[in-house]
Design an enzyme around this catalytic site. Structure first.
Site, PDB file in Angstrom:
ATOM      1  CG  ASP A 108      -1.760   0.950   0.778  1.00 50.86           C
ATOM      2  OD1 ASP A 108      -2.188   1.194   0.074  1.00 50.86           O
ATOM      3  OD2 ASP A 108      -2.636   1.365   2.300  1.00 50.86           O
ATOM      4  CG  ASP A 129      -4.728  -0.838   6.946  1.00 50.70           C
ATOM      5  OD1 ASP A 129      -4.996  -1.465   6.525  1.00 50.70           O
ATOM      6  OD2 ASP A 129      -4.915   0.549   6.907  1.00 50.70           O
TER       7      ASP A 129
END
Length: 667
Positions: free
Chosen positions: A369, A561
């Site tokens: 990400d 995350d």
């Protein structure tokens, strides 16, 4: 089939395999040390524990050396017959009888062909043909090897426990402004802890003091001071560095981040790597084959040898049995993986199973990400470009109120820019649209805050070309009209470039997937040298990209995350979560947790996996190579019991020393 553990009258585990025996010895030693520790210093009672393990071997060695001296060097005529046999039996008893007992226990539990049985047959057989010194020596060296293996496993476990279990037993709480020392596990949520400089925090909490600096090395592996301000979370295991601080307890002792981290690492070895599982299955098949081969070596030559001597061929069979014992593999391989998990923990990387060490060692693609992984995730508003027909201050208050419903870093940036809302904004029908943004009704009119795809989705017309703007844009529409946009900028992490360079040096391909603007994603990827980058992605688009990579039969690790990207994490071979200290959900969902926000830990984790696998395969190759050579020599009558001892105990010790080496490596 897994064996059920059984216990004797004293509560000690009755062992079926050598690995169980080693672990049982470790538990017994640790229990003894804990018991003695109330009255003795650490060094002293540690010595007592070691001496107790070595005592049977010391007695046996002393009696053996005396017997050999009487046999070879000291002239006498009385050390013969039954006296000589009894002496060697006494020398054999301290190290041999426990093994014989374990062999019978194994048989009673259905595991007939254990290492204990191999050593029992070999040494009792040596006694039967009059090779008393060799019988005692084989069992003595086997026992010494077992002690060293116990110490090696104990050291590995202690290193991890000492590293992570940093919680103090007692804390100082303020009871009506009066300091009171209490047991940490008895402290209730809401209590105020007073923390002096140099003291460790015992429970997770909220900092009440204006500012404080902490050493968080026990959690992150980094000794760099971590400065927290009033209202921020501080965690058990952190060491207060400078000023007296006060912390309000927010989590029970057993639920702290450190407790969860410790539990993860201690349970990591329950998820076995494929190599470990293979060796266990192999040993169960290999050991009975070896026993039948030994019987064949002893008896088959009757049909082929002219002058067959039973004693000679029995001796060869016994040598063969000693050599073939799979101890080096059964203990050193799990120990190697345990060392890898411990080395990672010391550097702030948590592996939830040794199987993930193996997977990371052969990873071919790292997909990451952008926000919070390769960039700081700390956004700041750079510019507000609203149409002049709208009241900018009023629209910003609405946007701020709506963004307060989100925990995204963008929302934090807007809140910091606008400040606390002066008026109470009446939000209705608030909705988060994944991959697009937020929607709500304000004063009966629709408010949209998100990316430009959100504008397209709801048919909001706008007259700007946003594709050429590099930075992140937050588009705003109110009452079906385009209001304008907010420019927000993020900064690249200082070790992001080092991360990509190291991944490329490991021949790992890199891909960035982000829901952020394509121009922003391309800008970051080009600057860092990331191989492929895709922006403007919805969660389902990320899943599609991962599937495209996996369709090429390539292994994939996804770094994010661990919460918002749950579908991608589930699809990847290894899910790596960044910043595990910030989120309970992160620790729960990821396979590997990097406890700080440093992306440079990604190649470090891969390297630890590669080094662990390298050491494991070195042990496998070394053990099989030496044993194969000495087995052939033993079957041909060219190797004695002494060579057999080296092939068994010597190889095991060398393999164990090699396995524990990873715990001292720097990555």
């Amino acid at each position: 089939m897994e064996h059920q553990h059984t216990y004797d009258a004293q509560g000690r585990q009755l062992c079926c395999t050598r690995e169980e025996k080693i672990n049982s010895n470790v538990e017994t030693m640790e229990h003894q040390l804990d018991h003695d520790g109330h009255n003795h210093s650490h060094d002293h009672h540690s010595g007592d524990g070691w001496f107790g393990l070595f005592l049977p071997a010391i007695i046996s060695l002393t009696l053996l050396l005396v017997a050999i001296a009487l046999d070879i060097w000291i002239s006498q005529d009385w050390f013969t017959g039954w006296l000589r046999i009894i002496w060697y039996v006494l020398a054999y008893a301290p190290v041999g009888f426990p093994v014989i007992k374990d062999a019978f226990r194994s048989i009673a539990r259905g595991d007939v062909f254990s290492e204990f049985l191999l050593m029992t047959i070999a040494t009792v057989g040596a006694f039967a043909i009059g090779e008393y010194p060799e019988a005692v020596a084989v069992m003595l060296f086997y026992a010494v090897g077992e002690v060293f293996q116990t110490l090696a496993v104990s050291r590995a476990k202690t290193n991890i426990k000492t590293l992570l279990d940093q919680r103090p037993d007692e804390v100082t709480i303020l009871n009506g402004n009066q300091p009171q020392i209490v047991r940490a596990e008895h402290v209730s949520i809401g209590s105020i802890i007073r923390l002096k400089p140099g003291e460790k925090l015992g429970l997770d909490g909220e900092l009440l003091s204006e500012k404080a600096s902490f050493n968080a090395a026990a959690l992150t592996g980094e000794s760099k001071p971590d400065t927290r301000t009033k209202g921020e979370t501080v965690l058990a295991g952190m060491i207060n560095l400078h000023t007296v601080s006060q912390v309000k307890v927010t989590t029970a002792y057993t639920d702290s981040k450190l407790s969860k981290i410790l539990e993860i690492v201690q349970n990591a070895t329950s998820q076995k790597a494929p190599t470990e599982l293979f060796i266990r299955k192999f040993a169960k098949i290999y050991t009975p084959i070896v026993v039948f081969l030994a019987i064949a070596i002893c008896l088959l030559p009757i049909a082929f040898v002219d002058h067959y001597e039973f004693k000679e061929w029995l001796y060869r069979a016994l040598v063969f049995l000693v050599i073939s014992c799979p101890c080096a593999l059964v203990i050193s391989i799990p120990l190697g993986y345990f060392g890898g998990v411990g080395a990672a923990s010391r550097n702030g990387i948590l592996f939830k199973g040794s199987n993930f060490l193996d997977t990371l060692a052969r990873i071919q693609n790292v997909v990451m990400d952008k926000t919070g992984t390769m960039t700081e995730g700390v956004f700041a508003v750079q510019e507000v470009a609203f149409n002049e027909t709208f009241n900018q201050a009023e629209i910003l208050q609405m946007v701020n109120a709506l963004e307060s419903q989100s925990s995204h870093p963008v929302a934090t940036a807007i809140h910091q820019y606008v400040g606390d809302s002066v008026t109470n904004i009446p939000l209705e029908k608030t909705e988060e649209i994944a991959g697009y943004g937020l929607k709500a009704n304000v004063n009966g009119k629709e408010l949209l805050v998100g990316n430009f795809k959100l504008m397209d989705k709801f048919g909001i017309a706008y007259d700007i070309d946003h594709s050429n703007i590099v930075y992140t844009l937050i588009a705003v529409a109110y009452d079906k009209q385009f209001v304008g946009y907010i420019i927000i900028a993020d900064s690249i992490k200082e070790d992001a470039q080092e991360t990509i360079d190291k991944l490329h040096s490991l021949e790992v391909k890199t891909t960035m997937l982000s829901g952020d603007k394509g121009t922003v994603v391309k800008f970051v990827a080009d600057k860092l040298g990331i191989d492929r980058a895709f922006g403007d992605l919805l969660p389902e688009d990320k899943v599609k990209k991962i599937k495209e990579i996996k369709a090429k039969n390539e292994t994939v690790a996804f770094v994010g995350d661990g919460v918002n990207d749950a579908p991608v994490v589930a699809l990847s071979d290894v899910g790596i979560a960044m910043g595990g200290l910030g989120s309970d959900a992160t620790i729960e969902t990821a396979d590997v947790v990097i406890q700080d926000d440093k992306p440079s830990k990604i190649p470090m984790a891969i390297n630890i996996g590669k080094q662990t696998k390298k050491i494991v395969w070195q042990n496998i190759g070394w053990a099989f190579g030496v044993k194969a050579i000495v087995l052939i020599l033993g079957a041909g009558g060219l190797a004695t019991m002494w060579e057999a001892v080296f092939a068994d105990v010597g190889v095991a010790l060398i393999a164990i020393l090699n396995a524990v080496r990873i715990q001292g490596m720097k990555f």
